[in-house]
Scaffold this motif. Sequence first.
Motif, PDB file in Angstrom:
ATOM      1  N   PRO A 109       0.827  -1.215   0.000  1.00 29.61           N
ATOM      2  CA  PRO A 109       0.000   0.000   0.000  1.00 29.61           C
ATOM      3  C   PRO A 109       0.859   1.261   0.000  1.00 29.61           C
ATOM      4  N   ASP A 132      -1.720  -3.300  -7.670  1.00 31.80           N
ATOM      5  CA  ASP A 132      -2.765  -2.641  -6.895  1.00 31.80           C
ATOM      6  C   ASP A 132      -3.714  -3.711  -6.361  1.00 31.80           C
ATOM      7  N   THR A 133      -3.756  -3.867  -5.044  1.00 35.26           N
ATOM      8  CA  THR A 133      -4.575  -4.935  -4.463  1.00 35.26           C
ATOM      9  C   THR A 133      -6.072  -4.663  -4.562  1.00 35.26           C
ATOM     10  N   SER A 134      -6.456  -3.487  -5.078  1.00 35.10           N
ATOM     11  CA  SER A 134      -7.873  -3.236  -5.325  1.00 35.10           C
ATOM     12  C   SER A 134      -8.313  -3.827  -6.666  1.00 35.10           C
ATOM     13  N   TYR A 135      -7.343  -4.320  -7.450  1.00 33.65           N
ATOM     14  CA  TYR A 135      -7.680  -4.980  -8.705  1.00 33.65           C
ATOM     15  C   TYR A 135      -8.464  -6.264  -8.427  1.00 33.65           C
ATOM     16  N   PRO A 136      -9.272  -6.698  -9.387  1.00 29.17           N
ATOM     17  CA  PRO A 136      -9.957  -7.991  -9.238  1.00 29.17           C
ATOM     18  C   PRO A 136      -8.921  -9.110  -9.102  1.00 29.17           C
ATOM     19  N   THR A 154       5.003  -7.711   0.068  1.00 29.81           N
ATOM     20  CA  THR A 154       3.682  -7.251   0.472  1.00 29.81           C
ATOM     21  C   THR A 154       3.683  -6.977   1.966  1.00 29.81           C
ATOM     22  N   VAL A 158      -2.507  -6.411   3.291  1.00 37.46           N
ATOM     23  CA  VAL A 158      -3.088  -6.748   1.987  1.00 37.46           C
ATOM     24  C   VAL A 158      -2.740  -8.147   1.495  1.00 37.46           C
ATOM     25  N   LEU A 161      -5.393 -10.382   0.139  1.00 41.72           N
ATOM     26  CA  LEU A 161      -6.101  -9.943  -1.066  1.00 41.72           C
ATOM     27  C   LEU A 161      -5.446 -10.466  -2.334  1.00 41.72           C
TER      28      LEU A 161
END
Length: 219
Positions: A109, A132-136, A154, A158, A161
């Motif tokens: 992050p 980007d860990t917000s990616y699917p 990491t 996260v 994820l």
Amino acid sequence: LLVERFQRVLEAVINDPLCLVGSIDVLTDDERRKVLEQWNDGGAVEAERLPLLPDMVSARAGQAPDKTAVVYGDVSLTYGQLEEASNQLARLLISQGVGPETIVGLAVPRSPEMVISMLAVLKAGGAYLPIDTSYPPDRIAFMLTDAQPLLLLTTTEVVDLLGDTNTTTLVLDDAALHDRLTGHSTTAITDHDRHTPLHPHNAAYIIYTSGSTGTPKGV
């Protein structure tokens, strides 16, 4: 200079009213000589002589170790702290096989640790792959499968994820990893420490396209 240039345009039009605007020469003899000869003499700086980013940061840390280098919220790092932390992580990465043309995934992050990680990968000679860990999950899995990073950095925040991955993962805020880092020297990384010498033409990072028109591509 601007007035002189405008005057040459007017003189050209007066001397040849039928001339094409695009054919009007607005350069002086001195300017033309600079563009065609002085600036284009083939004497470009050789890539091998260009400064490397890790060396530039190390030099800055030596010049101003107490100057602020990274600020995130109420946390800040001086150049000296950034240099030492990134050197320790870089040495750990080198011990794990990271070197020029080696890829390291960064699922970290936004934080001072992200900057330390990016710099450490570059110091080791590797190329970083930001994730980007917000990616699917499917996109993250594709990037890891396609890029085949040697390691994945990491944090505990996260790591869950990322899904299942066969990539060796180092969790930066894990106590055991912290103990391993403290065992490494904080001195600057040189080609003597790397597996092979680092050059400006080596890869520095990989960015994937959005994939909106098909399969994402690593660049």
